[in-house]
Write a protein that holds these residues in place. Structure first.
Motif, PDB file in Angstrom:
ATOM      1  N   ILE B  60      45.447  34.219  40.244  1.00  0.00           N
ATOM      2  CA  ILE B  60      44.290  34.753  39.285  1.00  0.00           C
ATOM      3  C   ILE B  60      43.337  34.954  40.058  1.00  0.00           C
ATOM      4  O   ILE B  60      42.611  34.428  41.071  1.00  0.00           O
ATOM      5  CB  ILE B  60      43.634  33.441  38.499  1.00  0.00           C
ATOM      6  N   THR B  61      43.172  36.242  39.906  1.00  0.00           N
ATOM      7  CA  THR B  61      42.116  37.158  40.709  1.00  0.00           C
ATOM      8  C   THR B  61      41.133  37.713  39.789  1.00  0.00           C
ATOM      9  O   THR B  61      41.301  37.711  38.397  1.00  0.00           O
ATOM     10  CB  THR B  61      42.536  38.333  41.612  1.00  0.00           C
ATOM     11  N   GLN B  62      39.611  37.931  40.220  1.00  0.00           N
ATOM     12  CA  GLN B  62      38.901  38.549  39.597  1.00  0.00           C
ATOM     13  C   GLN B  62      39.276  40.036  38.946  1.00  0.00           C
ATOM     14  O   GLN B  62      38.778  40.099  37.644  1.00  0.00           O
ATOM     15  CB  GLN B  62      37.574  38.632  40.347  1.00  0.00           C
ATOM     16  N   LYS B  63      39.850  40.755  39.566  1.00  0.00           N
ATOM     17  CA  LYS B  63      40.221  41.997  38.970  1.00  0.00           C
ATOM     18  C   LYS B  63      41.322  41.817  37.673  1.00  0.00           C
ATOM     19  O   LYS B  63      41.092  42.338  36.985  1.00  0.00           O
ATOM     20  CB  LYS B  63      41.234  42.813  40.113  1.00  0.00           C
ATOM     21  N   LYS B  64      42.150  40.841  37.806  1.00  0.00           N
ATOM     22  CA  LYS B  64      43.016  40.373  36.749  1.00  0.00           C
ATOM     23  C   LYS B  64      42.296  40.054  35.639  1.00  0.00           C
ATOM     24  O   LYS B  64      42.512  40.407  34.405  1.00  0.00           O
ATOM     25  CB  LYS B  64      44.094  39.494  36.990  1.00  0.00           C
ATOM     26  N   LEU B  65      41.083  39.171  36.070  1.00  0.00           N
ATOM     27  CA  LEU B  65      40.448  38.682  34.643  1.00  0.00           C
ATOM     28  C   LEU B  65      39.701  39.693  34.224  1.00  0.00           C
ATOM     29  O   LEU B  65      39.389  39.696  33.060  1.00  0.00           O
ATOM     30  CB  LEU B  65      39.266  37.350  35.452  1.00  0.00           C
ATOM     31  N   VAL B  66      39.076  40.648  34.744  1.00  0.00           N
ATOM     32  CA  VAL B  66      38.350  41.733  34.262  1.00  0.00           C
ATOM     33  C   VAL B  66      39.209  42.444  33.406  1.00  0.00           C
ATOM     34  O   VAL B  66      38.942  42.846  32.111  1.00  0.00           O
ATOM     35  CB  VAL B  66      37.734  42.774  35.640  1.00  0.00           C
ATOM     36  N   LYS B  67      40.481  42.754  33.693  1.00  0.00           N
ATOM     37  CA  LYS B  67      41.440  43.156  32.777  1.00  0.00           C
ATOM     38  C   LYS B  67      41.543  42.595  31.570  1.00  0.00           C
ATOM     39  O   LYS B  67      41.661  43.042  30.508  1.00  0.00           O
ATOM     40  CB  LYS B  67      42.606  43.514  33.401  1.00  0.00           C
TER      41      LYS B  67
END
Lengths: 108, 572
Positions: B60-67
């Motif tokens: 879980i990365t911030q980028k994936k959460l942004v998506k």
């Protein structure tokens, strides 16, 4: 264009409840199942905005849900119709048939 | 890594991702509360977010959460029924990246594309600053690339290609990081093995240097560290090549990484062993030496010349007295030449120079008319002031061909003189040297002129008769397996007495008889072969009374006719 979109949205909203109840009447489903089924018939519905609708139907005791545990997924809410709506769904089917026949006659 | 809990489930994610998600969910909760949205609906939203997190739970990365958030939208849009049919998120405002960019947004932009923590990139660029400002130039170049792609100054295909390359680079970095994390233990083990091997090499030479001689440690350590560094670099280089191969092949299994790590470890060991061997060769080949020689006029004489080389008693240090090898060379000259070679093992030139200075010239002395003593004049070699001592002394004697010599105190020869076969059988010393040596022109070698003495004959006879006793004895025992001496012979040769050159008296016994046999024999003085020509019973000594029953155990009883044998009476 914008007006056409608005009218279309209103038309879709009118039958959404009937469609959701029809889907749920066939088998126990969770929210994503409903979205997928609607997508298959080219009716794109946003999942998040469907929750208030489902919540209202539940409040009106038209739906009920059960929690289903799974190894692969977190526990999910599976919706099913209450006895009350099972009985009246046939009536709604008839109404829809009559309505669609009428609309088709006018549109042609 | 931080932990985030939602709906009773716990997820591990980056700290920045956790902050981002907490803030987002907090916004939803606040909006729901302020707009009196029912708990059921809020619960469903949380449940949906939970399902999305489940799909990416391994990373879980911030980028994936942004998506994810961009697909869920902000609370105002979630609860707006007008949004029900809007399926294109692009019509709703996108949530900006929460990477908190600094300076020119380069690290933030790269981190978002590569999906790796931004602080790692900032650290890399910081380190690169010290590599002749390479980091600064790289930063500016990447900024230009970002500027061009974001402002759409290049074509879409080029921009996509650039972003794809950067994203792929991020994949490789994450892949390497995963490999490194997983095989960190293996890498530590590899490093530990190198350390152990290096320590072993160092200790080996410290100890051997201490035992053999003084070692110049200033020369030793650079040699060892060079090998250690070389082995580490070569092994790491091969490891890197293997990883690059795996990345390009895109075939990676955990077992492959383990196998590569093990092979690199083995390679490191092999290189270390080779380096030890090389260092050993260096040590072995580096032998400062000094040579001293002298020539001696030999007077004409028929007597054997006795040669006494440097007496070991003069060496105070017993460690260096024994390995003194004498080499014989034939010379056409009339003079006898002695060449002493002293071998040193020391890397310190100053020490060796001082030691060499203490090696004095050779001198010789005629102790008797036929006894020649060759030694160092004023032997200072093993005095305490000498820092280096020889580890070996080699003495080469150039002997006139017609001279017969006797080496008085020599125990070791590089090429032992050929001795008769029977001597090798009789003598137990493996390096026996003959006392008297002469040169053979025909065979072009020195040979031993040893003459067989009566003592030698006695030993040869005794040794051979031991195995011929049953054959010689006048009586033959019927049960050869019963042997008093646990050998194949029943009869035992108690003693022999050589009466003359070809005859001896042998006493052959069992528990009942002693037979005294006159044996005629020959011994080949070349080969030492012992041959019995005849044997005759001279006398019989009876040890126990015999009876008929006991006598039946013997054959050849007729040989005892004429000798009085006391027999026991029957039923006695």
């Amino acid at each position: 264009m914008w007006e056409a979109e608005k009218i279309t949205t209103q038309m879709k909203k009118g039958i959404l409840e009937y469609l959701i109840l029809s889907i749920i009447s066939k088998w126990d489903v969770y929210a994503n199942d409903i979205i997928t089924k609607l997508k298959k018939v080219n009716l794109i519905v946003v999942e998040w905005t469907m929750y208030p609708l489902l919540s209202r139907l539940k409040t009106e005791k038209l739906l009920e849900y059960v929690w289903v545990e799974s190894v692969q997924w977190p526990p999910r809410k599976y919706y099913r119709l209450t006895k009350k709506w099972k009985e009246t769904l046939d009536t709604m089917d008839k109404v829809w048939k009559e309505l669609s026949d009428s609309v088709n006659q006018i549109v042609r | 890594m931080a932990e985030f809990k939602i709906q009773g489930q716990t997820f591990k994610m980056e700290s920045s991702a956790k902050d981002f998600l907490e803030k987002y969910i907090s916004r939803i909760d606040k909006y729901a509360k302020s707009h009196h949205i029912s708990d059921d609906i809020l619960d469903d939203i949380h449940q949906s977010i939970l399902e999305k997190l489940f799909e990416i739970k391994w990373e879980i990365t911030q980028k994936k959460l942004v998506k994810i958030v961009n697909s869920i939208w902000e609370p105002e849009d979630i609860f707006d029924e007008e949004s029900l049919w809007i399926d294109t998120p692009s019509k709703k405002p996108q949530i900006e990246s929460k990477y908190r960019p600094r300076i020119l947004w380069v690290c933030a932009w790269l981190a978002e594309l590569m999906n790796i923590p931004v602080r790692i990139l900032r650290l890399i660029f910081f380190i690169l600053i010290f590599t002749y400002s390479f980091g600064i130039w790289l930063y500016l170049v990447i900024f230009l690339i970002r500027f061009v792609t974001n402002r759409e100054l290049a074509s879409a295909s080029v921009s996509d290609w650039v972003k794809r390359i950067i994203s792929r680079l991020g994949d490789w970095i994450r892949f390497l990081w995963k490999v490194a994390k997983r095989w960190f233990v293996v890498c530590c083990a590899l490093f530990l093995m190198w350390i152990i091997v290096w320590l072993w090499v160092v200790l080996y030479y410290l100890i051997t240097g201490f035992i053999y001689s003084n070692i110049d440690y200033s020369a030793l350590f650079p040699a060892i560290t060079k090998r250690w560094v070389a082995s580490g670099i070569v092994s790491a280089f091969i490891f890197l090549l293997a990883l690059i191969w795996i990345l390009f092949k895109k075939k990676f299994t955990n077992n492959a990484a383990l196998i590569i790590a093990i092979w690199c470890g083995i390679l490191a060991f092999v290189i270390a062993f080779i380096s030890i061997w090389e260092i050993k060769e260096i040590f072995g080949n580096y032998e400062p030496r000094v040579t001293k020689e002298t020539s001696v006029e030999i007077p004409k004489t028929d007597e054997t010349l006795q040669i006494l080389v440097e007496n070991s008693d003069s060496y105070p240090n017993f460690l260096f007295s024994e390995p003194r090898f004498v080499n014989l060379f034939a010379s056409d000259d009339d003079k006898l030449k002695a060449v002493y070679t002293f071998y040193f093992r020391n890397w310190n030139d100053e020490h060796v120079t001082k030691a060499i200075e203490n090696v004095s010239d050779l001198e010789y002395e005629w102790v008797w008319d036929n006894r020649l003593e060759i030694k160092l004049k004023d032997n200072k070699l093993f005095s305490k002031k000498t820092p280096a001592v020889p580890t070996n002394i080699s003495i080469d004697l150039y002997i006139p061909k017609d001279l017969e010599i006797k080496l008085v105190n020599v125990w070791y020869m590089t090429d032992p003189v050929e001795a008769p076969v029977w001597m090798k059988d009789l003598w137990t010393r493996s390096y026996h040297t003959c006392d008297t040596i002469r040169y053979n022109d025909k065979t072009e070698s020195f040979y031993c002129t040893y003459v067989m003495t009566s003592n030698d004959k006695y030993n040869i006879a005794q040794k051979n008769l031991k195995w011929m006793a049953d054959e010689i004895s006048p009586l033959k025992w019927l049960h050869p397996s019963w042997s008093q001496s646990s050998t194949e012979q029943y009869w035992v040769v108690d003693s022999i007495n050589i009466t003359d050159d070809n005859k001896l008296l042998a006493k052959i016994s069992d528990q009942f008889f002693n037979f005294f046999m006159i044996i005629e024999y020959t011994i080949d003085e070349e080969t030492g072969e012992f041959t019995v020509l005849s044997s005759k019973l001279k006398d019989v000594e009876q040890k126990w009374l015999m009876d008929d029953e006991r006598m039946k155990n013997y054959e050849w009883r007729e040989n005892l006719l004429g000798f009085e044998i006391q027999m026991k009476e029957e039923n006695e």
